[in-house]
Design a protein around this motif. Structure first.
Motif, mmCIF file in Angstrom:
data_model
loop_
_atom_site.group_PDB
_atom_site.id
_atom_site.type_symbol
_atom_site.label_atom_id
_atom_site.label_comp_id
_atom_site.label_asym_id
_atom_site.label_seq_id
_atom_site.Cartn_x
_atom_site.Cartn_y
_atom_site.Cartn_z
ATOM 1 N N PRO A 2 21.869 1.482 -15.560
ATOM 2 C CA PRO A 2 20.639 0.880 -16.080
ATOM 3 C C PRO A 2 20.940 -0.513 -16.636
ATOM 4 N N PRO A 3 20.092 -1.490 -16.359
ATOM 5 C CA PRO A 3 20.351 -2.857 -16.813
ATOM 6 C C PRO A 3 20.663 -2.982 -18.309
ATOM 7 N N ALA A 4 20.030 -2.167 -19.134
ATOM 8 C CA ALA A 4 20.244 -2.267 -20.584
ATOM 9 C C ALA A 4 21.656 -1.874 -21.011
ATOM 10 N N THR A 5 22.415 -1.243 -20.130
ATOM 11 C CA THR A 5 23.775 -0.824 -20.493
ATOM 12 C C THR A 5 24.823 -1.869 -20.133
ATOM 13 N N ARG A 6 24.451 -2.843 -19.341
ATOM 14 C CA ARG A 6 25.443 -3.742 -18.753
ATOM 15 C C ARG A 6 26.117 -4.668 -19.757
ATOM 16 N N LEU A 7 25.351 -5.362 -20.598
ATOM 17 C CA LEU A 7 25.961 -6.275 -21.565
ATOM 18 C C LEU A 7 26.791 -5.521 -22.605
ATOM 19 N N PRO A 8 26.294 -4.396 -23.153
ATOM 20 C CA PRO A 8 27.152 -3.641 -24.078
ATOM 21 C C PRO A 8 28.436 -3.133 -23.418
ATOM 22 N N LEU A 9 28.360 -2.729 -22.152
ATOM 23 C CA LEU A 9 29.566 -2.298 -21.451
ATOM 24 C C LEU A 9 30.551 -3.460 -21.333
ATOM 25 N N ALA A 10 30.049 -4.626 -20.960
ATOM 26 C CA ALA A 10 30.921 -5.800 -20.833
ATOM 27 C C ALA A 10 31.639 -6.077 -22.149
ATOM 28 N N ALA A 11 30.923 -6.008 -23.241
ATOM 29 C CA ALA A 11 31.536 -6.243 -24.555
ATOM 30 C C ALA A 11 32.582 -5.173 -24.879
ATOM 31 N N SER A 12 32.327 -3.945 -24.474
ATOM 32 C CA SER A 12 33.259 -2.857 -24.793
ATOM 33 C C SER A 12 34.536 -2.920 -23.962
ATOM 34 N N LEU A 13 34.533 -3.679 -22.874
ATOM 35 C CA LEU A 13 35.733 -3.823 -22.058
ATOM 36 C C LEU A 13 36.711 -4.851 -22.638
ATOM 37 N N GLU A 14 36.195 -5.771 -23.453
ATOM 38 C CA GLU A 14 37.041 -6.844 -23.985
ATOM 39 C C GLU A 14 38.272 -6.329 -24.738
ATOM 40 N N PRO A 15 38.131 -5.372 -25.660
ATOM 41 C CA PRO A 15 39.337 -4.896 -26.355
ATOM 42 C C PRO A 15 40.347 -4.236 -25.411
ATOM 43 N N LEU A 16 39.864 -3.696 -24.300
ATOM 44 C CA LEU A 16 40.762 -3.046 -23.345
ATOM 45 C C LEU A 16 41.589 -4.049 -22.554
#
Length: 123
Positions: free
Chosen positions: A69-83
């Motif tokens: 879903p489009p609403a999940t994309r930006l939060p997912l991108a942010a959550s990948l940064e620490p990884l």
């Protein structure tokens, strides 16, 4: 080849989980906070954590990301940064054996962020 190994792990079971959960979430028409969507996002993060240093990482995730879903994309991108963090500083040490993997992980993060719609400042 999906059987390519990184640290004794193969990509196939990780990708199968990502594929299954993103398909299920799409078929169910789940909202962004739905349980299957949450499981799919967790599976994507696990995949990136395990294989972000492989050239194929962003390519492997391109189609599954399009099902989110489009609403999940930006939060997912942010959550990948620490990884993608490089606490050992391998990306700044060209002589380190981990140099290529750290640089590839950073490049894959940038590719995934772009796929997920994080294009601000990308000229």
């Amino acid at each position: 080849d999906q059987q390519e190994q990184e640290g004794g792990k193969t990509r196939t079971p990780y990708l199968a989980e990502v594929e299954l959960l993103t398909h299920l979430a799409l078929l169910k028409g789940e909202p962004p906070a739905g349980p299957t969507v949450s499981q799919a996002l967790d599976a994507i993060r696990r995949y990136f954590a395990a294989f972000g240093g492989k050239d194929a990482c962003a390519y492997d995730l391109a189609v599954p990301l399009s099902r989110l879903p489009p609403a999940t994309r930006l939060p997912l991108a942010a959550s990948l940064e620490p990884l993608a963090e490089d606490p050992e500083g391998a990306a700044s040490d060209g002589g380190s054996p981990a140099f290529e993997r750290a640089c590839t992980r950073a490049a894959n993060l940038a590719k995934l962020q772009r796929m997920l719609g994080c294009m601000d400042g990308w000229g």
